[in-house]
Design a protein around this motif. Structure first.
Motif, PDB file in Angstrom:
ATOM      1  N   VAL A   1      -3.582  -1.250   3.180  1.00 38.23           N
ATOM      2  CA  VAL A   1      -2.425  -2.151   3.314  1.00 38.23           C
ATOM      3  C   VAL A   1      -2.035  -2.665   1.927  1.00 38.23           C
ATOM      4  O   VAL A   1      -0.857  -2.664   1.551  1.00 38.23           O
ATOM      5  CB  VAL A   1      -2.772  -3.336   4.257  1.00 38.23           C
ATOM      6  N   PHE A   2      -3.034  -3.074   1.156  1.00 42.67           N
ATOM      7  CA  PHE A   2      -2.806  -3.596  -0.194  1.00 42.67           C
ATOM      8  C   PHE A   2      -2.232  -2.501  -1.091  1.00 42.67           C
ATOM      9  O   PHE A   2      -1.272  -2.725  -1.828  1.00 42.67           O
ATOM     10  CB  PHE A   2      -4.133  -4.131  -0.737  1.00 42.67           C
ATOM     11  N   GLU A   3      -2.804  -1.308  -1.010  1.00 39.84           N
ATOM     12  CA  GLU A   3      -2.369  -0.186  -1.844  1.00 39.84           C
ATOM     13  C   GLU A   3      -0.924   0.205  -1.515  1.00 39.84           C
ATOM     14  O   GLU A   3      -0.121   0.446  -2.418  1.00 39.84           O
ATOM     15  CB  GLU A   3      -3.305   1.018  -1.638  1.00 39.84           C
ATOM     16  N   GLU A   4      -0.593   0.237  -0.238  1.00 37.36           N
ATOM     17  CA  GLU A   4       0.776   0.593   0.160  1.00 37.36           C
ATOM     18  C   GLU A   4       1.778  -0.438  -0.363  1.00 37.36           C
ATOM     19  O   GLU A   4       2.841  -0.082  -0.864  1.00 37.36           O
ATOM     20  CB  GLU A   4       0.881   0.691   1.683  1.00 37.36           C
ATOM     21  N   ALA A   5       1.437  -1.710  -0.266  1.00 32.52           N
ATOM     22  CA  ALA A   5       2.322  -2.761  -0.780  1.00 32.52           C
ATOM     23  C   ALA A   5       2.504  -2.607  -2.285  1.00 32.52           C
ATOM     24  O   ALA A   5       3.605  -2.809  -2.802  1.00 32.52           O
ATOM     25  CB  ALA A   5       1.763  -4.137  -0.435  1.00 32.52           C
ATOM     26  N   SER A   6       1.441  -2.219  -2.994  1.00 33.96           N
ATOM     27  CA  SER A   6       1.533  -2.067  -4.449  1.00 33.96           C
ATOM     28  C   SER A   6       2.510  -0.955  -4.813  1.00 33.96           C
ATOM     29  O   SER A   6       3.177  -1.035  -5.844  1.00 33.96           O
ATOM     30  CB  SER A   6       0.160  -1.786  -5.057  1.00 33.96           C
ATOM     31  N   GLU A   7       2.610   0.049  -3.973  1.00 37.51           N
ATOM     32  CA  GLU A   7       3.522   1.156  -4.241  1.00 37.51           C
ATOM     33  C   GLU A   7       4.972   0.791  -3.927  1.00 37.51           C
ATOM     34  O   GLU A   7       5.895   1.414  -4.443  1.00 37.51           O
ATOM     35  CB  GLU A   7       3.088   2.388  -3.444  1.00 37.51           C
ATOM     36  N   GLN A   8       5.186  -0.236  -3.111  1.00 40.79           N
ATOM     37  CA  GLN A   8       6.530  -0.634  -2.709  1.00 40.79           C
ATOM     38  C   GLN A   8       7.123  -1.729  -3.603  1.00 40.79           C
ATOM     39  O   GLN A   8       8.314  -1.995  -3.526  1.00 40.79           O
ATOM     40  CB  GLN A   8       6.516  -1.141  -1.264  1.00 40.79           C
ATOM     41  N   HIS A   9       6.301  -2.369  -4.432  1.00 38.79           N
ATOM     42  CA  HIS A   9       6.766  -3.521  -5.214  1.00 38.79           C
ATOM     43  C   HIS A   9       6.411  -3.340  -6.682  1.00 38.79           C
ATOM     44  O   HIS A   9       5.405  -3.867  -7.163  1.00 38.79           O
ATOM     45  CB  HIS A   9       6.165  -4.822  -4.658  1.00 38.79           C
ATOM     46  N   GLU A  10       7.274  -2.637  -7.390  1.00 33.91           N
ATOM     47  CA  GLU A  10       7.052  -2.379  -8.813  1.00 33.91           C
ATOM     48  C   GLU A  10       7.160  -3.655  -9.657  1.00 33.91           C
ATOM     49  O   GLU A  10       6.691  -3.694 -10.792  1.00 33.91           O
ATOM     50  CB  GLU A  10       8.080  -1.354  -9.318  1.00 33.91           C
ATOM     51  N   ASP A  11       7.793  -4.698  -9.111  1.00 31.51           N
ATOM     52  CA  ASP A  11       8.010  -5.931  -9.864  1.00 31.51           C
ATOM     53  C   ASP A  11       6.830  -6.893  -9.776  1.00 31.51           C
ATOM     54  O   ASP A  11       6.887  -8.003 -10.293  1.00 31.51           O
ATOM     55  CB  ASP A  11       9.290  -6.619  -9.400  1.00 31.51           C
ATOM     56  N   LEU A  12       5.753  -6.480  -9.114  1.00 30.01           N
ATOM     57  CA  LEU A  12       4.534  -7.280  -9.008  1.00 30.01           C
ATOM     58  C   LEU A  12       3.367  -6.483  -9.571  1.00 30.01           C
ATOM     59  O   LEU A  12       3.403  -5.260  -9.599  1.00 30.01           O
ATOM     60  CB  LEU A  12       4.223  -7.623  -7.550  1.00 30.01           C
ATOM     61  N   VAL A  13       2.322  -7.196  -9.980  1.00 34.21           N
ATOM     62  CA  VAL A  13       1.082  -6.544 -10.391  1.00 34.21           C
ATOM     63  C   VAL A  13       0.064  -6.757  -9.277  1.00 34.21           C
ATOM     64  O   VAL A  13      -0.169  -7.892  -8.859  1.00 34.21           O
ATOM     65  CB  VAL A  13       0.553  -7.125 -11.723  1.00 34.21           C
ATOM     66  N   PHE A  14      -0.499  -5.683  -8.789  1.00 33.88           N
ATOM     67  CA  PHE A  14      -1.529  -5.733  -7.758  1.00 33.88           C
ATOM     68  C   PHE A  14      -2.862  -5.391  -8.410  1.00 33.88           C
ATOM     69  O   PHE A  14      -2.979  -4.389  -9.108  1.00 33.88           O
ATOM     70  CB  PHE A  14      -1.232  -4.725  -6.646  1.00 33.88           C
ATOM     71  N   ALA A  15      -3.849  -6.256  -8.196  1.00 33.46           N
ATOM     72  CA  ALA A  15      -5.144  -6.069  -8.835  1.00 33.46           C
ATOM     73  C   ALA A  15      -6.265  -6.298  -7.829  1.00 33.46           C
ATOM     74  O   ALA A  15      -6.097  -7.001  -6.833  1.00 33.46           O
ATOM     75  CB  ALA A  15      -5.289  -7.030 -10.005  1.00 33.46           C
ATOM     76  N   LYS A  16      -7.409  -5.688  -8.136  1.00 34.79           N
ATOM     77  CA  LYS A  16      -8.586  -5.844  -7.302  1.00 34.79           C
ATOM     78  C   LYS A  16      -9.747  -6.318  -8.177  1.00 34.79           C
ATOM     79  O   LYS A  16      -9.846  -5.929  -9.327  1.00 34.79           O
ATOM     80  CB  LYS A  16      -8.938  -4.515  -6.622  1.00 34.79           C
ATOM     81  N   VAL A  17     -10.586  -7.153  -7.572  1.00 34.79           N
ATOM     82  CA  VAL A  17     -11.806  -7.595  -8.236  1.00 34.79           C
ATOM     83  C   VAL A  17     -12.962  -7.310  -7.289  1.00 34.79           C
ATOM     84  O   VAL A  17     -13.006  -7.842  -6.178  1.00 34.79           O
ATOM     85  CB  VAL A  17     -11.761  -9.101  -8.592  1.00 34.79           C
ATOM     86  N   ASN A  18     -13.871  -6.456  -7.735  1.00 32.62           N
ATOM     87  CA  ASN A  18     -15.074  -6.145  -6.972  1.00 32.62           C
ATOM     88  C   ASN A  18     -16.057  -7.296  -7.189  1.00 32.62           C
ATOM     89  O   ASN A  18     -16.600  -7.457  -8.278  1.00 32.62           O
ATOM     90  CB  ASN A  18     -15.657  -4.817  -7.447  1.00 32.62           C
TER      91      ASN A  18
END
Length: 126
Positions: A39-56
């Motif tokens: 879900v997070f990955e798909e949203a990241s592909e749809q919104h180029e104007d945002l930065v999507f990041a993950k923290v393990n």
């Protein structure tokens, strides 16, 4: 744009980026985290104007502790170095889309003015 990985060395620079930042705190053993990842990955592909990041959180325990991450997944949203949202739990695609729209609609001038007013008020003694 796909997601980027953040760690304690890159986190502060990411917050200072001009684009809004959505951070997913997760761990490899966490079932809800694995379910939320697409879900997070798909949203990241749809919104180029945002930065999507993950923290393990397993690899970045110091960062997770410093940010008071108590359960995962946890989402945090920063814009112009201000934490606008922090919530534990996976979101549905519709909930994530709604959150993204709300983040984009925030009047940051007003937010900064409110923060300044709070800081000025807190610095005064009676």
């Amino acid at each position: 744009m796909s997601t980027i990985e953040l760690n304690k060395d890159t986190f502060q620079a990411a917050i200072q980026d001009s684009k809004p930042l959505i951070v997913d705190f997760w761990a490899p053993w966490c079932g809800p985290c694995r379910n939320f990842a697409p879900v997070f990955e798909e949203a990241s592909e749809q919104h180029e104007d945002l930065v999507f990041a993950k923290v393990n959180t397993e690899e970045e325990q110091e960062l997770a502790t410093g940010l008071k991450i108590r359960s995962i997944p946890t989402l945090m949203v920063f814009r112009e170095q201000v934490l606008l949202f922090s919530q534990a739990g996976a979101l549905s695609p519709a909930q994530l889309q709604d959150l993204i729209e709300q983040v984009k609609a925030v009047d940051m001038e007003k937010v900064h003015a409110e923060i300044a007013a709070q800081q000025n008020g807190a610095g005064q003694s009676n």
